[in-house]
Scaffold this motif. Structure first.
Motif, mmCIF file in Angstrom:
data_model
loop_
_atom_site.group_PDB
_atom_site.id
_atom_site.type_symbol
_atom_site.label_atom_id
_atom_site.label_comp_id
_atom_site.label_asym_id
_atom_site.label_seq_id
_atom_site.Cartn_x
_atom_site.Cartn_y
_atom_site.Cartn_z
ATOM 1 N N LEU A 1 0.848 -1.198 0.000
ATOM 2 C CA LEU A 1 0.000 0.000 0.000
ATOM 3 C C LEU A 1 0.881 1.246 0.000
ATOM 4 O O LEU A 1 1.826 1.343 0.781
ATOM 5 N N ARG A 2 0.556 2.183 -0.910
ATOM 6 C CA ARG A 2 1.327 3.423 -0.961
ATOM 7 C C ARG A 2 0.431 4.610 -0.599
ATOM 8 O O ARG A 2 -0.723 4.683 -1.021
ATOM 9 N N ARG A 3 1.007 5.527 0.168
ATOM 10 C CA ARG A 3 0.306 6.758 0.527
ATOM 11 C C ARG A 3 0.870 7.904 -0.309
ATOM 12 O O ARG A 3 2.082 8.118 -0.356
ATOM 13 N N THR A 4 -0.026 8.630 -0.986
ATOM 14 C CA THR A 4 0.414 9.757 -1.811
ATOM 15 C C THR A 4 0.497 11.021 -0.956
ATOM 16 O O THR A 4 -0.173 11.128 0.079
ATOM 17 N N GLU A 5 1.279 11.972 -1.410
ATOM 18 C CA GLU A 5 1.403 13.235 -0.695
ATOM 19 C C GLU A 5 0.133 14.068 -0.876
ATOM 20 O O GLU A 5 -0.487 14.029 -1.944
ATOM 21 N N PRO A 6 -0.263 14.820 0.152
ATOM 22 C CA PRO A 6 -1.402 15.732 -0.038
ATOM 23 C C PRO A 6 -1.022 16.851 -0.991
ATOM 24 O O PRO A 6 0.148 17.243 -1.084
ATOM 25 N N THR A 7 -1.980 17.363 -1.719
ATOM 26 C CA THR A 7 -1.716 18.447 -2.668
ATOM 27 C C THR A 7 -1.957 19.802 -1.998
ATOM 28 O O THR A 7 -2.726 19.906 -1.040
ATOM 29 N N LYS A 8 -1.282 20.812 -2.529
ATOM 30 C CA LYS A 8 -1.378 22.154 -1.952
ATOM 31 C C LYS A 8 -2.625 22.898 -2.410
ATOM 32 O O LYS A 8 -3.036 23.870 -1.795
ATOM 33 N N GLY A 9 -3.221 22.458 -3.497
ATOM 34 C CA GLY A 9 -4.385 23.160 -4.020
ATOM 35 C C GLY A 9 -3.976 24.318 -4.914
ATOM 36 O O GLY A 9 -2.797 24.513 -5.231
ATOM 37 N N ARG A 10 -4.944 25.104 -5.315
ATOM 38 C CA ARG A 10 -4.695 26.239 -6.199
ATOM 39 C C ARG A 10 -5.440 27.463 -5.664
ATOM 40 O O ARG A 10 -6.626 27.397 -5.352
ATOM 41 N N SER A 11 -4.708 28.568 -5.528
ATOM 42 C CA SER A 11 -5.327 29.784 -5.026
ATOM 43 C C SER A 11 -6.272 30.367 -6.086
ATOM 44 O O SER A 11 -6.151 30.069 -7.274
ATOM 45 N N GLY A 12 -7.178 31.207 -5.642
ATOM 46 C CA GLY A 12 -8.130 31.834 -6.561
ATOM 47 C C GLY A 12 -8.092 33.349 -6.417
ATOM 48 O O GLY A 12 -7.199 33.912 -5.783
ATOM 49 N N PHE A 13 -9.075 33.996 -6.996
ATOM 50 C CA PHE A 13 -9.163 35.453 -6.905
ATOM 51 C C PHE A 13 -10.611 35.878 -7.079
ATOM 52 O O PHE A 13 -11.429 35.133 -7.632
ATOM 53 N N ASP A 14 -10.933 37.085 -6.574
ATOM 54 C CA ASP A 14 -12.255 37.638 -6.841
ATOM 55 C C ASP A 14 -12.128 38.716 -7.922
ATOM 56 O O ASP A 14 -11.017 39.027 -8.370
ATOM 57 N N VAL A 15 -13.260 39.278 -8.339
ATOM 58 C CA VAL A 15 -13.229 40.238 -9.448
ATOM 59 C C VAL A 15 -12.541 41.540 -9.045
ATOM 60 O O VAL A 15 -12.148 42.339 -9.901
ATOM 61 N N ARG A 16 -12.404 41.759 -7.748
ATOM 62 C CA ARG A 16 -11.705 42.962 -7.282
ATOM 63 C C ARG A 16 -10.189 42.786 -7.291
ATOM 64 O O ARG A 16 -9.452 43.707 -6.953
ATOM 65 N N GLY A 17 -9.741 41.587 -7.630
ATOM 66 C CA GLY A 17 -8.310 41.334 -7.702
ATOM 67 C C GLY A 17 -7.713 40.806 -6.415
ATOM 68 O O GLY A 17 -6.492 40.604 -6.325
ATOM 69 N N ASN A 18 -8.556 40.533 -5.410
ATOM 70 C CA ASN A 18 -8.039 39.992 -4.156
ATOM 71 C C ASN A 18 -7.689 38.518 -4.322
ATOM 72 O O ASN A 18 -8.442 37.754 -4.929
ATOM 73 N N LYS A 19 -6.567 38.113 -3.777
ATOM 74 C CA LYS A 19 -6.146 36.719 -3.861
ATOM 75 C C LYS A 19 -6.882 35.905 -2.811
ATOM 76 O O LYS A 19 -7.002 36.317 -1.660
ATOM 77 N N LEU A 20 -7.388 34.758 -3.209
ATOM 78 C CA LEU A 20 -8.104 33.853 -2.304
ATOM 79 C C LEU A 20 -7.249 32.618 -2.092
ATOM 80 O O LEU A 20 -7.133 31.769 -2.987
ATOM 81 N N PRO A 21 -6.611 32.499 -0.953
ATOM 82 C CA PRO A 21 -5.690 31.377 -0.735
ATOM 83 C C PRO A 21 -6.427 30.045 -0.619
ATOM 84 O O PRO A 21 -7.575 29.987 -0.169
#
Length: 551
Positions: A204-224
């Motif tokens: 059995l192998r355990r994979t590493e968790p992923t970091k995901g992908r940040s987003g943004f709103d229409v005002r340009g604010n970064k959404l972590p």
């Protein structure tokens, strides 16, 4: 009409109306003025109904009283398009509200973009959508309000937790997926080698968790994004974490691998070349692998899987996991007592290649390679006779209690032998659970409502210092009761969904032919075939069984 003059101001922006009552022959009609305004340059300009009515009423009053005072009123104007951006609180989208012009100018694409920036809409702006809105505005009537989403934010994609990948398949998976001989053609008789792993084999192998992908709103604010988390191994029996790789699970003993519910177990395996009078009965706290036949009146009891690479005749087999018989199983039936001499009982699923005269009970699915007849089946899943992806086997002269679909190539036989399928027991268990949950939920709801009134009353009063601790305890108990109520409501919804799913899942499917004598039952709702059908499906909907041909 005499006495009516419509004109523009010097800038040709505003519409002026002059009414001279002394020239009227009758009262002025507002409809006639509107007809005049609907022609020429004033046709697409904005006209104020209120100003027009006020002017007409005043002029008519002067006409009736013989007053010749001239009435002058500004009743309309040339309006440019109006632009408004509407952004909800979360800032994940922006709507453009465009009111088409009254003979005025329509903004250009660059102007709309500049206005978007001024309204703090700086990311996710769709030029294509704005262009389409401007084109539609040119074709629309003056004052038409158009609204479209012209900017969209990108929601963050959270990371995924680590997951587990089994490196060795379960025995049942290998049996249900025949092996290829030359990489192209599949040999249905070749079921692959039964894997019994050795010590220190990666399982059995355990994979590493992923970091995901940040987003943004229409005002340009970064959404972590929220990163995934490491999930610990659920250590099964016979396994150990590798010394050289913390994400790899190894076998610590030789045995048969079994992966279920994210837990890998290596069952200590008893291997023999057959079970007969010479070997005696088998009772083993692990998996059992029989590379041969199991003869009449012999017994096998195992805590893990039982895999038999041979034939079973009138034997009794019990397993804490799956039962896999790569050949057939057959037994005698005592007609007077209704007892079956061949019994298979499993906590998991059961697979046989073909069978006749057997009693099968399991919590999972029953899969049959080719044919099953004159048997009694009870399972917590479904019954499939033939290949898993396209069942084309034969099923007839059986009594079946199932909780999911029953599918084969042929259901029933030309002789008209009965095939009875009862879906009631599993459904009744769900109904009992639902009724008990609903009753408990009703009682707790009533109590919670009474307690809420009392807590609200307590909170509205000034509590003496010596009673504040008891009041806090009462509020805590009420909060716990409210949490329990919410949990029960979720469970009640789950059971309700399970009941609906159960009714949609139960069905009879005949991929080749369905013969007379086949019946389906759900409590007091019954269906029975009285004639021969081609490919057909019998399903349950709206409290009734329905026949439907498979095209």
């Amino acid at each position: 009409m005499n006495g009516i003059t419509i004109s523009f101001d010097k800038s040709r922006t505003y519409i002026n109306l002059m009414l001279n009552p002394s020239e009227f022959t009758s009262e002025v009609d507002i409809r006639e003025i509107k007809q005049l305004l609907d022609t020429g340059e004033t046709k697409r300009l904005y006209v104020s109904e209120k100003a027009l009515k006020t002017a007409c009423d005043t002029a008519n009053h002067y006409f009736k009283t013989g007053d010749g005072t001239i009435v002058q009123e500004r009743i309309g104007e040339r309006k440019n398009a109006e632009i408004e951006f509407r952004v909800p609180e979360d800032g994940m989208k922006a709507n453009l509200i465009l009111t088409t012009p009254y003979g005025g100018r329509l903004p250009s694409l660059s102007t709309v973009k500049s206005l978007a920036v001024k309204n703090r809409v700086v990311r996710g702006l769709s030029t294509k959508t704005i262009t389409a809105m401007l084109s539609a505005a040119k074709q629309s009537q003056p004052g038409t309000v158009l609204e479209e989403t012209v900017a969209k934010g990108l929601p963050p994609r959270n990371g995924k937790n680590s997951k587990f990948i089994p490196l060795v398949p379960n025995a049942l998976e290998r049996v249900l997926k025949p092996q290829s001989n030359d990489g192209e053609r599949v040999d249905m008789r070749n079921l692959g080698e039964v894997i019994c792993v050795k010590v220190s084999t990666p399982v059995l192998r355990r994979t590493e968790p992923t970091k995901g992908r940040s987003g943004f709103d229409v005002r340009g604010n970064k959404l972590p994004a929220v990163s995934g988390e490491w999930v610990d191994f659920k250590m099964g029996s016979g396994t150990v974490v590798s010394d050289s790789d913390a994400n790899l699970l190894m076998s610590s003993i030789s045995g048969m691998p079994k992966y279920r519910d994210q837990i890998m177990n290596i069952d200590d395996t008893f291997i023999c070349n057959g079970v007969n009078v010479g070997t005696g009965h088998v009772n083993y706290e692990g998996a059992v692998l029989v590379n041969g036949d199991v003869t009449e009146k012999m017994q096998i009891k195992a805590a893990g899987d039982v895999t038999i690479n041979g034939f079973v005749e009138s034997a009794h087999i019990e397993a804490g996991g799956d039962i896999i018989i790569t050949e057939g199983a057959m037994g005698k039936v005592n007609d007077t007592q209704g007892e079956y001499q061949c019994k298979l009982v499993a906590a998991g699923s059961i697979h046989i290649q073909h069978g006749q005269g057997i009693d099968v009970q399991c919590c999972g699915n029953i899969t049959v390679g080719r044919q099953l007849a004159y048997s009694r089946l009870r399972c917590g899943g479904g019954v499939i006779v033939g290949q898993i992806d396209k069942p084309m086997g034969n099923l007839f002269a059986c009594e079946i209690i199932s909780q999911s679909r029953v599918e084969a190539g042929t259901l029933g036989a030309v002789s008209g032998s009965t095939l009875k399928v009862d879906f009631s027991p599993g459904f009744n268990q769900l109904l009992e659970r639902k009724d008990s949950l609903d009753e408990l939920l009703r009682l707790i709801r009533e109590n919670n409502l009474k307690h809420k009134e009392k807590i609200t009353l307590i909170q509205s009063k000034k509590i003496p210092k010596e009673l504040q601790r008891k009041a806090a305890e009462a509020i805590e108990l009420f909060n716990n009761e409210s949490a329990l109520l919410e949990w029960l409501e979720n469970k009640a919804n789950e059971v309700k969904t399970a009941k609906e799913t159960y009714q949609s899942d139960i069905k009879l499917i005949a991929n080749k032919r369905l013969y007379p004598g086949v019946s389906a039952k759900l409590n007091n709702r019954n269906w029975r075939s009285e004639r021969e059908y081609d490919r057909a499906q019998i399903h349950y909907d709206a409290h009734q069984w329905h026949y439907e041909p498979i095209i």
